[in-house]
Design a protein around this motif. Structure first.
Motif, PDB file in Angstrom:
ATOM      1  N   PHE A   9      13.821  60.928  57.468  1.00 50.80           N
ATOM      2  CA  PHE A   9      14.785  59.850  57.691  1.00 50.80           C
ATOM      3  C   PHE A   9      14.013  58.633  58.195  1.00 50.80           C
ATOM      4  O   PHE A   9      13.256  58.721  59.160  1.00 50.80           O
ATOM      5  N   ILE A  10      14.178  57.512  57.527  1.00 46.89           N
ATOM      6  CA  ILE A  10      13.528  56.280  58.010  1.00 46.89           C
ATOM      7  C   ILE A  10      14.633  55.324  58.448  1.00 46.89           C
ATOM      8  O   ILE A  10      15.474  54.932  57.629  1.00 46.89           O
ATOM      9  N   ASP A  11      14.640  54.965  59.731  1.00 43.59           N
ATOM     10  CA  ASP A  11      15.677  54.041  60.212  1.00 43.59           C
ATOM     11  C   ASP A  11      15.255  52.605  59.857  1.00 43.59           C
ATOM     12  O   ASP A  11      14.234  52.118  60.365  1.00 43.59           O
ATOM     13  N   TYR A  54      12.155  48.529  60.130  1.00 39.58           N
ATOM     14  CA  TYR A  54      11.363  48.075  58.968  1.00 39.58           C
ATOM     15  C   TYR A  54      12.010  46.981  58.130  1.00 39.58           C
ATOM     16  O   TYR A  54      11.331  46.266  57.424  1.00 39.58           O
ATOM     17  N   ILE A  55      13.343  46.879  58.188  1.00 40.72           N
ATOM     18  CA  ILE A  55      14.001  45.799  57.442  1.00 40.72           C
ATOM     19  C   ILE A  55      14.258  44.695  58.455  1.00 40.72           C
ATOM     20  O   ILE A  55      15.036  44.882  59.399  1.00 40.72           O
ATOM     21  N   ARG A  56      13.564  43.587  58.311  1.00 37.96           N
ATOM     22  CA  ARG A  56      13.589  42.583  59.367  1.00 37.96           C
ATOM     23  C   ARG A  56      14.274  41.284  58.953  1.00 37.96           C
ATOM     24  O   ARG A  56      14.129  40.826  57.812  1.00 37.96           O
ATOM     25  N   ASN A  64       8.506  43.571  53.546  1.00 40.07           N
ATOM     26  CA  ASN A  64       7.768  44.225  52.471  1.00 40.07           C
ATOM     27  C   ASN A  64       6.510  44.901  53.002  1.00 40.07           C
ATOM     28  O   ASN A  64       6.177  46.026  52.629  1.00 40.07           O
ATOM     29  N   GLU A  65       5.834  44.200  53.932  1.00 38.54           N
ATOM     30  CA  GLU A  65       4.606  44.769  54.501  1.00 38.54           C
ATOM     31  C   GLU A  65       4.902  45.969  55.398  1.00 38.54           C
ATOM     32  O   GLU A  65       4.319  47.040  55.246  1.00 38.54           O
ATOM     33  N   LEU A  66       5.847  45.749  56.335  1.00 42.92           N
ATOM     34  CA  LEU A  66       6.183  46.814  57.287  1.00 42.92           C
ATOM     35  C   LEU A  66       6.672  48.078  56.582  1.00 42.92           C
ATOM     36  O   LEU A  66       6.202  49.184  56.818  1.00 42.92           O
ATOM     37  N   ILE A  99      16.500  56.248  53.329  1.00 44.67           N
ATOM     38  CA  ILE A  99      16.517  54.998  54.099  1.00 44.67           C
ATOM     39  C   ILE A  99      17.927  54.416  53.965  1.00 44.67           C
ATOM     40  O   ILE A  99      18.304  53.968  52.886  1.00 44.67           O
ATOM     41  N   PRO A 100      18.742  54.456  55.028  1.00 45.31           N
ATOM     42  CA  PRO A 100      20.106  53.932  54.914  1.00 45.31           C
ATOM     43  C   PRO A 100      20.124  52.469  54.466  1.00 45.31           C
ATOM     44  O   PRO A 100      19.244  51.686  54.851  1.00 45.31           O
TER      45      PRO A 100
END
Ligand code: ASP
Length: 437
Positions: free
Chosen positions: A131-133, A137-139, A152-154, A167-168
């Motif tokens: 699970f990736i929260d 990572y989405i900024r 994109n980098e993170l 990834i929700p």
């Protein structure tokens, strides 16, 4: 082996049975390494969407009311899914914590994001995937604008650490850690962002329809399916009202040269619609699709010798800019200029706008008429298909539709006609039949 990112819409994950279909789809192709779920959607026509219920909970928190009755409907939906799938998770603890968090954080974005969050936790448990929260990572920047390159980098470096992950969709965070969502339907954007960050060869967008249709099925009976669509065509069609995909989801994948495949979770063998940079060789349709919108106004301005008067159009536009009006089209004649704008831009200011244009431009005649509908006939193929316009206008003529405005983009990707709102359905059917008889 390439990577495929599969985004599943709300109706694709509305109950345990849908989860089973999704699992089958994901496991049937080892390239499908990352899944992006929406929150559970409607199971039947009058059912509620979890996201709508979460916004309702937030409104109750805001007013200081007890949200338990709205929240218990949400709890019931997730509990049922977890039970039916026999998931080994502490669903009661998870829901209890979520309710507390919604009350504590008390922002609409946080509340709404929990729909995708919970569905992501359930789906990852069901698949046995990581699970990736997206919170990390989405900024979004401080102003709340999506920070595409940073994300994109993170996200890219995180995804490389996982063989498979869920990834929700729909949310991320601003620099101080607060949760922020995209606009409604935004899980489509997350899917595209994940596809780009993963360097995917394909972005699959799984929904409850088998792709785009050539025209709105509420107007045209049994319209043909669109097998291939270019990103440019999709832009035109979605701007004009075709609503299968979130408009902004096009950009990340288009930029990265990744095709998008719209697929049907309830009919996975159907090829759906493939959205590409270019139409594949051998596919030769004069037009690809028809879409339209009602509620436009036409500002028609006439002035003798207008074509030799320098700065006339600029002056018209500057008046509109002063009124903060955004324009849609501006077809010109020798002594005429028309500007098409949405009715909502004019509101009740027609008198004031007319007065100001008279003052600044001194036209012989100016008129603002509402009740216009615009219809875009879109197709990259029209450049090399002589007679496209003739077919279209003959069709409209045969149907007795009076054309109020014509505009053809210089890219020759579309022909836009303005008709009276009352003629809208008739005109769409006439154009469709002209190309599909
Ligand atoms: N659940 C969110 C909505 O209903 C986002 C999405 O489904 O794409 O808008």
């Amino acid at each position: 082996m390439g990577i495929k990112v599969a985004k599943f819409g709300g109706s694709s994950l509305a109950d345990a049975n849908q989860f089973k279909k999704v699992k089958q789809i994901l496991l049937s192709d080892p390239d499908r390494r990352f899944a992006v779920p929406s929150a559970p959607g409607k199971r039947f026509k009058d059912d509620s969407k979890i996201t709508d219920l979460l916004y309702k909970c937030y409104r109750q928190v805001e007013k200081g009311e007890d949200f338990q009755s709205a929240f218990s409907v949400i709890e019931e939906r997730y509990r049922q899914i977890a039970f039916d799938l026999a998931l080994d998770i502490d669903i009661d603890g998870l829901l209890d914590q979520t309710g507390k968090d919604i009350r504590r954080v008390a922002t609409p974005d946080f509340a709404a994001s929990r729909g995708e969050y919970l569905n992501g936790v359930l789906l990852s448990a069901y698949l046995g995937w990581d699970f990736i929260d997206p919170k990390n990572y989405i900024r979004f920047d401080r102003q709340g604008v999506f920070a595409e390159e940073w994300t994109n980098e993170l996200l890219g470096s995180e995804l490389r650490k996982h063989e498979h992950a869920v990834i929700p969709g729909f949310y991320g965070s601003v620099p101080n850690g607060e949760i922020r969502t995209f606009s409604r339907g935004g899980s489509d954007i997350t899917g595209a962002v994940v596809a780009r960050a993963a360097g995917a060869e394909l972005y699959e967008n799984w929904t409850d329809v088998s792709g785009f249709l050539m025209a709105d099925p509420r107007i045209v009976e049994n319209p043909r399916e669109i097998r291939y669509l270019t990103y440019a065509e999709l832009r035109e069609l979605s701007y004009m009202g075709a609503t299968v995909l979130h408009e902004e989801s096009i950009f990340p994948v288009h930029k990265a040269g990744i095709p998008t495949n719209i697929k049907n979770t309830n009919d996975p063998a159907h090829p759906g619609t493939m959205i590409l940079e270019k139409t594949p060789e051998g596919v030769q349709n004069a037009i690809t699709g028809i879409a339209g919108h009602k509620n436009f106004s036409l500002i028609s301005i006439e002035k003798a010798m207008l074509n030799s008067e320098k700065g006339f159009c600029r002056r018209v536009l500057s008046v509109l800019e002063d009124f903060d009006i955004s324009i849609e089209h501006m077809p010109t004649g020798i002594d005429t200029v028309s500007v098409v704008v949405a009715d909502s831009e004019i509101q009740d200011r027609a008198g004031e706008i007319t007065h100001r244009i008279k003052e600044v431009c001194q036209p012989d005649h100016i008129e603002i008429s509402g009740g216009i509908a615009l219809i875009a006939t879109v197709g990259v193929g029209m450049v090399r298909s002589p007679g496209t316009a003739a077919k279209l206008f003959n069709g409209l003529h045969r149907a007795g539709v009076n054309v109020r405005m014509i505009d053809q983009g210089s890219s020759e990707l579309n022909i836009i006609v303005g008709v009276d709102t009352g003629d809208f359905d008739k005109a769409v059917r006439a154009i469709y039949e002209a190309f599909n008889a």
